[in-house]
Scaffold this motif. Structure first.
Motif, PDB file in Angstrom:
ATOM      1  N   ARG A  17      -7.392   3.451  -9.999  1.00  9.38           N
ATOM      2  CA  ARG A  17      -7.216   2.368  -9.387  1.00  9.38           C
ATOM      3  C   ARG A  17      -6.716   2.606  -8.032  1.00  9.38           C
ATOM      4  O   ARG A  17      -7.094   1.766  -7.259  1.00  9.38           O
ATOM      5  CB  ARG A  17      -5.508   1.536 -10.124  1.00  9.38           C
ATOM      6  CG  ARG A  17      -5.249   0.403  -9.491  1.00  9.38           C
ATOM      7  CD  ARG A  17      -6.020  -0.702  -9.691  1.00  9.38           C
ATOM      8  NE  ARG A  17      -5.876  -0.986 -10.959  1.00  9.38           N
ATOM      9  CZ  ARG A  17      -5.130  -1.997 -11.530  1.00  9.38           C
ATOM     10  NH1 ARG A  17      -4.335  -2.577 -10.751  1.00  9.38           N
ATOM     11  NH2 ARG A  17      -5.278  -2.224 -12.857  1.00  9.38           N
ATOM     12  N   PHE A  18      -6.495   3.836  -7.627  1.00 13.11           N
ATOM     13  CA  PHE A  18      -6.152   3.888  -6.222  1.00 13.11           C
ATOM     14  C   PHE A  18      -6.799   5.514  -5.919  1.00 13.11           C
ATOM     15  O   PHE A  18      -6.251   6.421  -5.934  1.00 13.11           O
ATOM     16  CB  PHE A  18      -4.503   4.151  -6.004  1.00 13.11           C
ATOM     17  CG  PHE A  18      -3.855   3.149  -6.537  1.00 13.11           C
ATOM     18  CD1 PHE A  18      -3.809   1.695  -5.934  1.00 13.11           C
ATOM     19  CD2 PHE A  18      -2.874   2.886  -7.375  1.00 13.11           C
ATOM     20  CE1 PHE A  18      -3.297   0.720  -6.160  1.00 13.11           C
ATOM     21  CE2 PHE A  18      -2.187   1.724  -7.931  1.00 13.11           C
ATOM     22  CZ  PHE A  18      -2.061   0.570  -6.978  1.00 13.11           C
ATOM     23  N   THR A  57       0.565  -1.199   0.001  1.00 16.38           N
ATOM     24  CA  THR A  57       0.130   0.014   0.008  1.00 16.38           C
ATOM     25  C   THR A  57       0.940   1.320  -0.013  1.00 16.38           C
ATOM     26  O   THR A  57       0.298   2.551   0.256  1.00 16.38           O
ATOM     27  CB  THR A  57      -0.965  -0.072   1.106  1.00 16.38           C
ATOM     28  OG1 THR A  57      -0.021  -0.060   2.409  1.00 16.38           O
ATOM     29  CG2 THR A  57      -2.021  -1.133   1.346  1.00 16.38           C
ATOM     30  N   THR A  58       2.257   1.365  -0.243  1.00 17.57           N
ATOM     31  CA  THR A  58       3.125   2.257  -0.279  1.00 17.57           C
ATOM     32  C   THR A  58       3.927   1.848  -1.446  1.00 17.57           C
ATOM     33  O   THR A  58       4.244   0.932  -1.834  1.00 17.57           O
ATOM     34  CB  THR A  58       3.760   2.690   1.000  1.00 17.57           C
ATOM     35  OG1 THR A  58       4.721   1.709   1.113  1.00 17.57           O
ATOM     36  CG2 THR A  58       3.046   2.832   2.227  1.00 17.57           C
ATOM     37  N   ALA A  59       4.398   2.863  -1.996  1.00 15.12           N
ATOM     38  CA  ALA A  59       5.456   2.938  -3.172  1.00 15.12           C
ATOM     39  C   ALA A  59       6.069   4.255  -3.517  1.00 15.12           C
ATOM     40  O   ALA A  59       5.690   5.366  -3.009  1.00 15.12           O
ATOM     41  CB  ALA A  59       4.815   2.309  -4.404  1.00 15.12           C
ATOM     42  N   TRP A 101      -1.660   4.582  -0.458  1.00 16.10           N
ATOM     43  CA  TRP A 101      -3.338   4.588  -0.635  1.00 16.10           C
ATOM     44  C   TRP A 101      -3.974   3.516  -0.046  1.00 16.10           C
ATOM     45  O   TRP A 101      -5.172   3.309  -0.172  1.00 16.10           O
ATOM     46  CB  TRP A 101      -3.465   3.937  -2.442  1.00 16.10           C
ATOM     47  CG  TRP A 101      -2.670   2.744  -2.548  1.00 16.10           C
ATOM     48  CD1 TRP A 101      -3.115   1.334  -2.348  1.00 16.10           C
ATOM     49  CD2 TRP A 101      -1.272   2.440  -3.126  1.00 16.10           C
ATOM     50  NE1 TRP A 101      -2.275   0.416  -2.655  1.00 16.10           N
ATOM     51  CE2 TRP A 101      -1.049   0.757  -3.034  1.00 16.10           C
ATOM     52  CE3 TRP A 101      -0.249   3.096  -3.268  1.00 16.10           C
ATOM     53  CZ2 TRP A 101       0.069   0.363  -3.478  1.00 16.10           C
ATOM     54  CZ3 TRP A 101       0.924   2.466  -3.862  1.00 16.10           C
ATOM     55  CH2 TRP A 101       1.141   1.379  -3.890  1.00 16.10           C
ATOM     56  N   GLY A 102      -3.514   2.969   1.221  1.00 15.42           N
ATOM     57  CA  GLY A 102      -4.161   2.437   2.153  1.00 15.42           C
ATOM     58  C   GLY A 102      -4.849   3.294   3.144  1.00 15.42           C
ATOM     59  O   GLY A 102      -4.754   4.253   3.130  1.00 15.42           O
ATOM     60  N   LEU A 134       0.114  11.658  -0.974  1.00 14.66           N
ATOM     61  CA  LEU A 134       1.519  11.697  -0.529  1.00 14.66           C
ATOM     62  C   LEU A 134       1.875  10.894   0.799  1.00 14.66           C
ATOM     63  O   LEU A 134       1.017  11.024   2.006  1.00 14.66           O
ATOM     64  CB  LEU A 134       2.002  13.087  -0.437  1.00 14.66           C
ATOM     65  CG  LEU A 134       2.037  13.785  -1.658  1.00 14.66           C
ATOM     66  CD1 LEU A 134       2.540  15.350  -1.672  1.00 14.66           C
ATOM     67  CD2 LEU A 134       3.358  13.258  -2.665  1.00 14.66           C
ATOM     68  N   ALA A 135       3.062  10.277   0.730  1.00 17.04           N
ATOM     69  CA  ALA A 135       3.280   9.740   1.896  1.00 17.04           C
ATOM     70  C   ALA A 135       4.169  10.541   2.857  1.00 17.04           C
ATOM     71  O   ALA A 135       4.724  10.190   3.873  1.00 17.04           O
ATOM     72  CB  ALA A 135       4.081   8.276   1.724  1.00 17.04           C
TER      73      ALA A 135
END
Length: 450
Positions: A416-417, A171-173, A447-448, A422-423
């Motif tokens: 899709r998400f 859920t992160t990238a 995106w989680g 932003l993380a």
């Protein structure tokens, strides 16, 4: 709503208006300072103190006049063009040359020679007519709107594959590594006939070629390495052609290709292996880096402007206008250089023969006389006419391909998400500030559930 670099958050339109008034006063003051002293400005490049999507504040301060004198890194006195109409005039006028050996660099570059050498074989960006015309006519038919739209299905498949891989990984990238770079890499490899498995051989070379912080010798070595790699491909395509652009260009006679990427062969043009390697290297590097940075920086801009992102999510038909507006708003490839071959008057300013002219694409694309409210991202804006692909005889050959890639990839990502965000705070996103192609070094996203 717009990005506020001081607080790493979005601010309301009313607050943005107040801020713009303050910025306008500062701009007026800076312009007056330049006028009051007889010191010539140098090209401003520092974005540290402003929004990461805006031109340097000092460049905005110089945009009160569409054409002005500019001091270059080697002491040469040339011109800076910031007005949209003036920029179009210069870029379209054959009295302004693109030949590298006639140009002076507006900003210092590590290890740059005192005088620039002529363009290497196959580098059409540093040529004038008739040499440039010969190459341009050969390539233009392979990059038409129709041909690029024929690639839409494959671009959709590549995009979906990248999104599938992101989804499987968690859920992160880093969006640059997982999406913004792989999508255009897959596309240009497919178009040219470059094995995607070889990306380890050329991605690093392309990054060095565009890195202005790297010594000129290292950039030259990277460029030579890229040409060696493409040269090997050219020989392989001549021996065993496949359905791709390099094979088509290397074909021994007209009509040698047979698929939807094929076009009449270049036998009459008499392209040598060296020419083909140069053309292929240019197409590979440009097709990778510019679109990858437009996707990465474009997603960054949308994630910091919720109103515009919500509009795109609600209406996927805005993907085309959004791509054009992001191209205008971000202007990742800047500046463009020309040299006056004779005295030319532009916007009432006489540019003397031999003067280098720096065309600031980012300033021209923010010219309020052409784009009202230019510092506002507005995906409903009619942004056609921007100069992000240049203008005139050197206008970007791959512009239609870039448009298709952005129009397909951006809405697919956000569909899709839906919770993509932003993380890290916006101010912690690393920027490519010393590259000739602006963008983000990485873009951490999630995106989680928060």
């Amino acid at each position: 709503m717009v990005y506020d670099p001081a607080t790493d958050s979005a601010i309301t339109d009313s607050a943005a208006t107040d801020s713009a008034a303050t910025d306008s006063a500062a701009t007026d003051s800076a312009a007056t300072d330049y006028a009051a002293t007889d010191e010539l400005p140098v090209l401003p490049t520092d974005r540290h103190t402003g929004c990461p999507f805006d031109p340097p504040a000092a460049l905005t301060a110089l945009s009160d006049r569409p054409v002005r004198r500019l001091r270059y890194a080697d002491g040469h006195v040339g011109r800076l063009v910031t007005g949209h109409a003036a920029a179009r005039a210069v870029l379209a006028d054959p009295r302004f040359s693109s030949r590298y050996e006639l140009l002076h660099l507006p900003m210092p570059m590590e290890g740059a020679p005192g005088e620039l050498p002529p363009a290497p074989v196959g580098d059409i960006l540093g040529l004038d007519a008739p040499e440039h015309t010969r190459y341009r006519r050969l390539l233009a038919g392979r990059f038409t709107v129709r041909r690029m739209r024929q690639l839409t299905g494959r671009i959709e498949r590549f995009t979906a594959d990248c999104l599938d891989a992101m989804e499987r990984a968690g859920t992160t990238a880093d969006l640059v590594e997982t999406f913004a770079r792989p999508v255009p890499t897959l596309v240009i490899c497919e178009l040219l006939g470059v094995p995607y498995a070889d990306r380890g051989r050329f991605l690093g070379l392309v990054e060095v070629i565009f890195d202005q912080a790297v010594d000129a010798g290292a950039r030259d070595e990277a460029y030579a390495g890229l040409l060696r790699y493409v040269g090997e491909l050219v020989l392989a395509k001549r021996a065993e052609p496949t359905d791709d652009l390099l094979s088509d260009l290397a074909a021994p006679g007209p009509g040698a290709g047979s698929g939807d990427l094929a076009a009449p062969g270049p036998a009459a043009a008499g392209l040598s292996d060296e020419e083909l390697a140069g053309i292929g290297g240019l197409l590979l590097a440009a097709g990778l880096d510019t679109t990858a940075n437009m996707l990465g920086l474009g997603v960054f801009a949308l994630l910091t402007d919720p109103g515009q992102l919500d509009a795109l999510r609600a209406d996927p038909d805005l993907a085309g206008p959004a791509a054009e507006e992001l191209l205008r708003y971000l202007s990742v490839a800047d500046p463009l250089l020309r040299s006056a071959l004779e005295d030319v008057e532009v916007e009432g300013e006489l540019i003397r023969a031999g003067e280098t002219v720096t065309v600031s694409v980012q300033a021209a694309n923010r010219d309020p006389r052409r784009f009202p409210g230019p510092d506002r991202l507005d995906i409903r804006r009619r942004a056609t006419g921007h100069l992000s692909f240049g203008h005139g005889p050197h206008q970007c050959l791959g512009q239609q391909l870039a448009r298709v890639e952005m129009t397909v990839a951006l809405p697919a990502l956000f569909a899709r998400f839906p919770a993509l965000r932003l993380a890290v705070p916006p101010g912690e996103v690393p920027l490519r500030e010393r590259s000739s192609i602006y963008g983000v070094v990485s873009l951490p996203v999630a995106w989680g559930e928060e």
